[in-house]
Every structure is written in structure tokens, then in C-alpha cells.
Design an enzyme around this catalytic site. Structure first.
Site, PDB file in Angstrom:
ATOM      1  N   GLU A 131     -10.876 -44.328   6.116  1.00 53.31           N
ATOM      2  CA  GLU A 131      -9.462 -44.486   5.749  1.00 53.31           C
ATOM      3  C   GLU A 131      -8.843 -43.106   5.871  1.00 53.31           C
ATOM      4  OE1 GLU A 131      -6.252 -43.980   4.102  1.00 53.31           O
ATOM      5  OE2 GLU A 131      -7.158 -44.417   2.152  1.00 53.31           O
TER       6      GLU A 131
ATOM      7  N   ASN B 296      -6.380 -36.763  -3.919  1.00 59.21           N
ATOM      8  CA  ASN B 296      -5.060 -37.244  -4.338  1.00 59.21           C
ATOM      9  C   ASN B 296      -5.123 -38.417  -5.316  1.00 59.21           C
ATOM     10  OD1 ASN B 296      -6.070 -38.808  -2.171  1.00 59.21           O
ATOM     11  ND2 ASN B 296      -4.014 -39.495  -1.619  1.00 59.21           N
TER      12      ASN B 296
ATOM     13  N   CYS C 164      -1.831 -41.117   1.364  1.00 59.13           N
ATOM     14  CA  CYS C 164      -2.026 -41.404   2.782  1.00 59.13           C
ATOM     15  C   CYS C 164      -1.053 -42.470   3.268  1.00 59.13           C
ATOM     16  CB  CYS C 164      -3.459 -41.829   3.040  1.00 59.13           C
ATOM     17  SG  CYS C 164      -3.989 -43.226   2.032  1.00 59.13           S
TER      18      CYS C 164
ATOM     19  N   GLY D 254     -12.491 -36.887   9.243  1.00 59.28           N
ATOM     20  CA  GLY D 254     -13.031 -38.196   9.568  1.00 59.28           C
ATOM     21  C   GLY D 254     -13.746 -38.216  10.905  1.00 59.28           C
TER      22      GLY D 254
ATOM     23  N   GLU E 208     -11.013 -51.656   2.925  1.00 57.71           N
ATOM     24  CA  GLU E 208     -11.385 -51.590   1.526  1.00 57.71           C
ATOM     25  C   GLU E 208     -10.484 -52.550   0.757  1.00 57.71           C
ATOM     26  OE1 GLU E 208     -12.854 -47.594   0.116  1.00 57.71           O
ATOM     27  OE2 GLU E 208     -11.406 -46.938   1.622  1.00 57.71           O
TER      28      GLU E 208
ATOM     29  N   GLY F 118      -9.835 -39.462   3.838  1.00 53.41           N
ATOM     30  CA  GLY F 118      -9.381 -38.089   4.010  1.00 53.41           C
ATOM     31  C   GLY F 118      -8.646 -37.898   5.320  1.00 53.41           C
ATOM     32  N   SER F 119      -8.681 -36.684   5.818  1.00 52.22           N
ATOM     33  CA  SER F 119      -7.916 -36.328   7.017  1.00 52.22           C
ATOM     34  C   SER F 119      -8.575 -36.853   8.282  1.00 52.22           C
ATOM     35  CB  SER F 119      -7.772 -34.814   7.112  1.00 52.22           C
ATOM     36  OG  SER F 119      -9.017 -34.217   7.447  1.00 52.22           O
TER      37      SER F 119
END
Length: 492
Positions: free
Chosen positions: A261, A163, A295, A244, A472, A239-240
Site C-alpha cells: 500500500e 502516519n 496516503c 516499496g 487490506e 509506505g513510499s
């Protein structure tokens, strides 16, 4: 790259077709290629290398060699110079990078340009931090000296989502390189190109060979061997939740550090005393930027009952005016990334209709009005769903805003926290005391007050609960790529 030529159907030229390993583009070991699709047309526009475990081994070996022999020993000021030069080169190549980003992931060109500038700012910010990363001293008794130093963790793996390809690549690579780590990046198979181009620009900026490597391909063939590799010291994954969890399990065998994340179902709390124009603009952007494929998108509107009807009437009216089209024409609203994802988004609304949900606007698959092509879903608002509804609890990752009505601020807080996710939250009120009180009680990694997506690379970002852990961006992001060594010495 000429936008009009691309829109006219002419071939896109100048794109890398191999992995980036040890300072140059190389053919994949299998020789296989994969198609990259333009979401705005739903057609193939380029091909890239389909990597495998052999390519991962080569990239990790290159990164390990560069870490041990070159990069960890490079003076911090020299690392800073290289990262600053990289920022300059990103800005100099902004148009090209933005066009490629739009072709790869579909977003409007102006949004892609913003992402490219944000990537440049990431390298600029962490360049300034390279030679400020310092430890501490400890108040030990007389005759002893105690101090700490930050050391780079080593070889870092970066699993990049589709994304925000260049943004997410930069926000991971810049602090890792600043700390003295080396990198192996795996971009999403839907959006491989800007990570490859970024690696090339880093080399042009003076980054030694092997310090930054990029291997393209699928999660199964590249991501899995990368996260289980015994010579990788840290994995940063965006990601998802499901993927994860797999990354955590894979990393556990080698006790590899992870930063995760993951997903979000973020509330935007709107109270009766909000600034009307500011809030309408904020809510609209929070869910419909990048077609809701964020997200941290504000996908739940938690609004006080006193303004619910009037606010939704205006919000729906503005939503209906959003222009839809191919990202290179720079509309206000672009496509979703893939046919698979389009079907997923549509499935959520189809099931909601079966449950009797009221769709205030949108709620259907559509296409670019100029061409009849592309993977588009109408900007959608769904009225007043209960807390246990799928639209309230599950991440759709698309242009769907679900409304929840609150009786007062206390009820809004209850609704905001009623989620397994805890990534971000937005608050709109002119009562700053009320805003700060809510901010202290909402369980999320980041809170926006009176401007959604406020802040920038300076602000630490990450989630709580099912939204992951680790941070991050900001100086906290730099520390994610460091290990602390403590030294205690008897000197007398």
C-alpha cells in the site's frame, strides 16, 4: 498518563523500552537506544530499542515456532475469542493509547482516539471472520470429489508507517492472526510505541507467546533483514513508492509474497451541482486531517469552473480558521511528524513559488502559538496548477491542496486519471448517475461519493498503478493472509 503533566514538561512514564519477542519485552541485542520525538514540541520524550538483524532473527524464530506448534492448530473459534478480548482491552486502554499515539506522531488527540477505536474495531471485525473462512467444492464428474481450503500463509512481516501507527498495525495484524498466521511487526522508527503496547495487550488477551512479535529500529537495520528473511512467508508494507520497490526486490529472492500500500495523489472531483456544505466539509477534512499526512488524502481539488471562485473563497476562509497547536490540546490541526518531513513539505511550496504559483492561503513554516515550538506547516491551498506541475503529480504528504479547474465532468475525469497513482478518489455531485459513471471510469482502488473517507474496516482498501497492489481491510484483507489448497479425489 496525565495530559497536563506531560504538557508541563514532566517525564512520560510507563513506556516499553525493549522489543516484544516471544511474549515479553526484551532488551535489544546491541544495547543501543534511539530517541523518540514529540512533533508538537520538536523535543525528545522517550527512548526505545535500536534493533538489528540479530533481533529480527530471534523474532522470526519465535514466530515460526509458534506458527508450527501452536497458532495454526488453534481452533478458529478460540482465535476469535482472543481477538474479541483484544478489542475489549484496546477500548479499555483507549485514553492511554491515544496519548501515546499523539506524542509519537503529533496528531490531535481526538483523531488519535478515533484511530484507537478503529483499531479495536479491526480486531472485532476479524474476530467475527475467524470461523467463517471456508473453502468451496467443485462440480467434478461422478466418482470424484473436489474441494478447496484456506490455509494460513505462515510467518508474516508487517512494515508499519509513521502516519497512522496503531491503525495500520491493527489492520494488518488482525486479519493475519485471524487467518492463523504469526506476526513480526516493524513499526516506523518515528512512532514505535503503540505497536509495542498493542502486542502486550494481545498477550493479555490470551495470544500465545511468539504469535505476535515487535522489533523496533530503522528500516536499514530492521526492515531490510526482515523483508529478506528466508523464514518470512509474506511481507505487508505501507509506505513510499521508492521503499516499496525496494521491498519487492528484497522479497523476490525468496519468492516471498507481498502486499504493498504505497503513495497517492488522490483527486476530489467537485461538480457544479454538489451539496455546498457537505462538499466544503469533505474537501477540508480530506486534505487537512492529520496535517495531510495520509496516503489517501484528497490532495487534488478537481473543480468545475462554474463554482470555482465562490467555492475557493469559502474554502480559504474556513482554512484560515483552523486552530493549530500541540496534539494533546486537541486542536483542529497538528504538526507534521519530523523536522526532515517539515523541510520536505516546505521545499515543494518554495519551488512552486519560484514557478509563479499563486498561494491562496498558508505556504509557510509555523509553530505552536502557545509555545513557539513544534514542527508545523500552515494549511495551504495553491491555485490552478497545470497537469505537469510537481504539485499535481508528486505526493507531498502534507497539508497542501492543489487546485485543478475542469470545464465539465468529462474533463474532470481526464484530470482525475492523469496521475501515476491510483489509490482513492472522491466525487461530490447530487446526480447519483453521474457519480456512479465517474466511479466506474476513475482508475483507483477505492471511490468515495459525497463523503471522503467513507466506509471502515469492512471496505477493502488498496491501490492501482504506483499506489501498489493487494488489498487490506474487509474479507479481501483476510484472504491476503491465506493460501488456497485444492483437493481432487477419485472416490469410486
Amino acid at each position: 498518563m496525565n495530559i497536563q503533566d506531560i504538557l508541563a514538561g514532566k517525564p512520560v512514564t510507563g513506556l516499553p523500552m525493549g522489543h516484544y519477542i516471544d511474549g515479553c519485552f526484551v532488551q535489544g541485542s546491541s544495547g543501543r537506544m534511539m530517541d523518540s520525538f514529540d512533533p508538537g514540541r520538536g523535543t525528545v520524550f522517550a527512548q526505545f530499542a535500536a534493533g538489528n538483524a540479530t533481533d529480527v532473527d530471534a523474532a522470526v524464530a519465535s514466530a515460526r515456532e509458534a506458527f508450527e506448534t501452536v497458532w495454526r492448530k488453534t481452533p478458529a473459534a478460540e482465535r476469535a475469542r482472543i481477538l474479541l478480548k483484544a478489542a475489549e482491552l484496546i477500548r479499555a486502554n483507549a485514553k492511554r493509547l491515544a496519548i501515546v499515539e499523539t506524542l509519537d506522531c503529533g496528531k490531535p488527540l481526538n483523531e488519535a482516539l478515533g484511530d484507537v477505536n478503529g483499531a479495536a474495531r479491526s480486531f472485532e471485525y476479524y474476530a467475527g471472520a475467524c470461523d467463517k473462512l471456508q473453502g468451496d467444492t467443485f462440480p467434478l464428474p461422478h466418482g470424484y470429489l473436489g474441494y478447496s481450503v484456506y490455509e494460513p500463509v505462515g510467518v508474516t512481516a508487517h512494515i508499519i508507517p509513521w502516519n497512522f501507527p496503531i491503525s495500520t498495525t491493527a489492520r494488518g495484524l488482525a486479519p493475519a492472526l485471524a487467518a492463523g498466521c504469526t506476526v513480526v511487526a516493524k513499526p516506523a522508527e518515528q512512532t514505535p510505541f503503540t505497536a509495542l503496547l498493542l502486542a502486550e495487550l494481545l498477550s493479555e488477551a490470551g495470544l500465545p507467546d511468539g504469535v505476535c512479535n515487535v522489533v523496533t529500529g530503522t528500516g536499514a537495520e530492521v526492515g531490510a533483514p526482515l523483508t529478506t528473511h528466508p523464514h518470512v512467508d509474506q511481507v505487508t508494507f505501507t509506505g513510499s513508492v521508492v521503499t516499496g520497490q525496494k521491498v519487492m526486490r528484497s522479497a523476490a529472492d525468496n519468492i516471498t509474497r507481498v502486499v504493498l500500500e504505497l503513495g497517492g495523489k488522490s483527486p476530489v472531483v467537485v461538480l457544479n451541482d454538489c451539496d455546498w456544505e457537505q462538499t466544503l466539509t469533505g474537501v477540508l477534512g480530506a486534505i487537512f486531517e492529520n496535517a495531510g499526512q495520509i496516503c489517501s488524502a484528497g490532495s487534488r481539488l478537481v473543480i468545475e469552473r462554474g463554482i470555482r471562485d465562490r467555492f475557493l473563497e469559502e474554502l480559504v476562509a474556513r482554512t484560515k480558521t483552523l486552530t493549530i497547536g500541540h496534539g494533546l490540546r486537541d486542536p483542529q490541526f497538528g504538526p507534521v511528524n519530523s523536522q526532515e518531513h517539515l523541510s520536505k513539505v516546505a521545499g515543494f511550496i518554495d519551488r512552486a513559488r519560484e514557478r509563479g504559483a499563486e498561494i491562496l492561503t498558508g505556504g509557510a513554516i509555523t509553530a505552536d502559538p502557545e509555545t513557539g515550538q513544534g514542527w508545523f506547516y500552515e494549511p495551504t491551498i495553491v491555485a490552478d496548477r497545470p497537469c505537469d506541475d510537481e504539485l499535481v503529480q508528486e505526493e507531498i504528504f502534507g497539508p497542501v491542496l492543489t487546485v485543478q479547474v475542469a470545464e465539465d465532468a468529462a474533463h474532470a475525469l481526464e484530470l482525475a486519471n492523469d496521475s501515476k497513482y491510483g489509490l482513492v478518489a472522491g466525487i461530490y455531485t447530487q446526480d447519483i448517475s453521474n457519480a456512479l459513471s465517474l466511479a466506474s471510469e476513475i482508475d483507483a482502488g477505492q471511490i468515495y461519493i459525497n463523503e471522503y473517507f467513507a466506509g471502515g474496516i469492512e471496505v477493502p482498501f488498496g491501490g492501482n498503478k504506483f499506489s501498489g497492489f493487494g488489498r487490506e481491510k474487509g474479507l479481501e484483507g483476510l484472504k491476503s493472509y491465506c493460501k488456497v489448497k485444492s483437493v481432487a479425489a477419485r472416490i469410486g
